[in-house]
Motif scaffolding. Structure first.
Motif, PDB file in Angstrom:
ATOM      1  N   GLN B  10       0.829  -1.201   0.000  1.00 21.87           N
ATOM      2  CA  GLN B  10       0.000   0.000   0.000  1.00 21.87           C
ATOM      3  C   GLN B  10       0.876   1.269   0.000  1.00 21.87           C
ATOM      4  OE1 GLN B  10      -3.140  -0.225   2.947  1.00 21.87           O
ATOM      5  NE2 GLN B  10      -4.633   0.445   1.424  1.00 21.87           N
ATOM      6  N   LEU B  38      -3.480   8.131  -7.236  1.00 25.49           N
ATOM      7  CA  LEU B  38      -4.697   7.340  -6.989  1.00 25.49           C
ATOM      8  C   LEU B  38      -5.907   8.270  -7.000  1.00 25.49           C
ATOM      9  CD1 LEU B  38      -3.597   4.885  -4.140  1.00 25.49           C
ATOM     10  CD2 LEU B  38      -3.177   4.791  -6.595  1.00 25.49           C
ATOM     11  N   GLN B  41     -10.730   5.906  -5.386  1.00 28.96           N
ATOM     12  CA  GLN B  41     -11.875   5.010  -5.613  1.00 28.96           C
ATOM     13  C   GLN B  41     -11.460   3.717  -6.309  1.00 28.96           C
ATOM     14  OE1 GLN B  41     -15.475   7.342  -7.051  1.00 28.96           O
ATOM     15  NE2 GLN B  41     -13.890   8.921  -7.127  1.00 28.96           N
ATOM     16  N   GLY B  42     -10.175   3.411  -6.217  1.00 27.75           N
ATOM     17  CA  GLY B  42      -9.716   2.137  -6.765  1.00 27.75           C
ATOM     18  C   GLY B  42      -9.111   2.218  -8.153  1.00 27.75           C
ATOM     19  N   THR B 129      -8.128   1.896 -14.907  1.00 27.53           N
ATOM     20  CA  THR B 129      -8.794   0.936 -14.023  1.00 27.53           C
ATOM     21  C   THR B 129      -8.055  -0.393 -14.097  1.00 27.53           C
ATOM     22  OG1 THR B 129     -10.882   2.022 -14.542  1.00 27.53           O
ATOM     23  CG2 THR B 129     -11.011  -0.125 -13.463  1.00 27.53           C
ATOM     24  N   GLU B 148     -10.379  -7.656  -6.768  1.00 28.31           N
ATOM     25  CA  GLU B 148     -11.001  -7.236  -5.506  1.00 28.31           C
ATOM     26  C   GLU B 148      -9.937  -6.782  -4.495  1.00 28.31           C
ATOM     27  OE1 GLU B 148     -11.354 -10.350  -6.792  1.00 28.31           O
ATOM     28  OE2 GLU B 148     -13.249  -9.964  -7.858  1.00 28.31           O
ATOM     29  N   GLN B 151      -8.325  -3.504  -5.715  1.00 29.17           N
ATOM     30  CA  GLN B 151      -9.216  -2.344  -5.503  1.00 29.17           C
ATOM     31  C   GLN B 151      -9.152  -1.874  -4.057  1.00 29.17           C
ATOM     32  OE1 GLN B 151     -12.015  -0.966  -7.594  1.00 29.17           O
ATOM     33  NE2 GLN B 151     -10.603  -1.572  -9.195  1.00 29.17           N
ATOM     34  N   ARG B 152      -9.177  -2.848  -3.134  1.00 25.13           N
ATOM     35  CA  ARG B 152      -9.147  -2.519  -1.708  1.00 25.13           C
ATOM     36  C   ARG B 152      -7.841  -1.794  -1.361  1.00 25.13           C
ATOM     37  NH1 ARG B 152      -7.135  -5.445   2.190  1.00 25.13           N
ATOM     38  NH2 ARG B 152      -7.056  -7.396   1.019  1.00 25.13           N
ATOM     39  N   LEU B 154      -5.975  -0.078  -3.307  1.00 22.98           N
ATOM     40  CA  LEU B 154      -5.842   1.209  -4.006  1.00 22.98           C
ATOM     41  C   LEU B 154      -6.669   2.314  -3.358  1.00 22.98           C
ATOM     42  CD1 LEU B 154      -5.884  -0.023  -7.710  1.00 22.98           C
ATOM     43  CD2 LEU B 154      -4.023   1.234  -6.628  1.00 22.98           C
ATOM     44  N   ILE B 155      -7.516   1.926  -2.414  1.00 21.46           N
ATOM     45  CA  ILE B 155      -8.323   2.933  -1.732  1.00 21.46           C
ATOM     46  C   ILE B 155      -7.648   3.271  -0.394  1.00 21.46           C
ATOM     47  CG2 ILE B 155     -10.577   3.441  -0.705  1.00 21.46           C
ATOM     48  CD1 ILE B 155     -11.784   1.620  -2.885  1.00 21.46           C
TER      49      ILE B 155
END
Lengths: 156, 156
Positions: B10, B38, B41-42, B129, B148, B151-152, B154-155
């Motif tokens: 992260q 970023l 929102q992912g 994306t 999934e 995405q998590r 990236l937020i």
């Protein structure tokens, strides 16, 4: 556009040892990070594992691109960094001759910590011969390099 | 293989702002360096000039790869650096709505020196994306990330 700064470009080519390699994976661009060193004769050396995706890809299609940049320290505007993309062809080096031994010495002079990897059976040296390059010296200063100029700059 | 270190990953995704973008140029891999941030929102934001080769390429074929690495300080073994390649699709953001304004703020919070470029007519924001990613935490530690999980991470 101002002429390119050959000293700065040569420092980039000779000083960096960590670049981004672009190969083709079923028609998609595939990127990975690889260590690299100049071979002293106008080409670059990569020491790659045959288990890696990029190696499988380039053995199918040897047209690759290698991108180097001055390191970003996280301050100021990264668009001011000098960076280059070298487009060319990569091929495995035959490992049973003097030239391989010389290439190995050249690679290890730049990347001494890689010595251990030369003991791994799946690793071997590959030669990337650039055919053209796009050099960006900072915002708005982009130069396409012909092969002759590039070759000269790649020789220390 | 040991499980990946999500904190380190992260930090890589959220801390870096200079990556290597791979597009397709007439079937060849084309690499260039781009600033990125970023979007919270992912996805990732790129601010690109329509005059640049990578932009022309991705408007023809939006399948791209973006590669980030922990910076190489030139010491020790670069194979120990954590790095990631994000494969996905990039598309232009429509510029006449609230979402564009929010994306612009997000981008400038990460790259404040880019403000001037928003005054240039050929520059606009694009959204990348990611659909999959390959994360290498160091030698021999490679992980494929599903959408999934990615995405998590990236937020923020």
């Amino acid at each position: 556009m101002k002429p390119l700064d050959e000293v700065r470009l040569q420092r980039l080519l000779q000083g960096q040892r960590w670049g981004c390699l672009g190969t083709l994976d079923g028609g998609h661009p595939a990127l990975s990070w690889v260590a690299c060193a100049l071979d002293g004769q106008g080409a670059l050396l990569l020491h790659l594992s045959r288990l890696a995706r990029h190696t499988r890809n380039l053995l199918v299609d040897g047209r690759v691109s290698l991108a180097l940049t001055e390191p970003d320290d996280g301050r100021g505007d990264p668009q001011t960094l000098a960076r280059i993309s070298l487009d060319g062809v990569v091929e495995p080096l035959a490992s049973d001759n003097e030239a391989y031994h010389a290439a190995r010495q050249c690679y290890l002079a730049h990347l001494p910590d890689a010595e251990m990897l030369f003991g791994f059976k799946d690793f071997s040296l590959f030669k990337l011969t650039p055919q053209t390059a796009r050099y960006v010296e900072g915002f708005g200063s982009s130069h396409r390099l012909a092969v002759e100029q590039l070759q000269r700059l790649l020789i220390p």
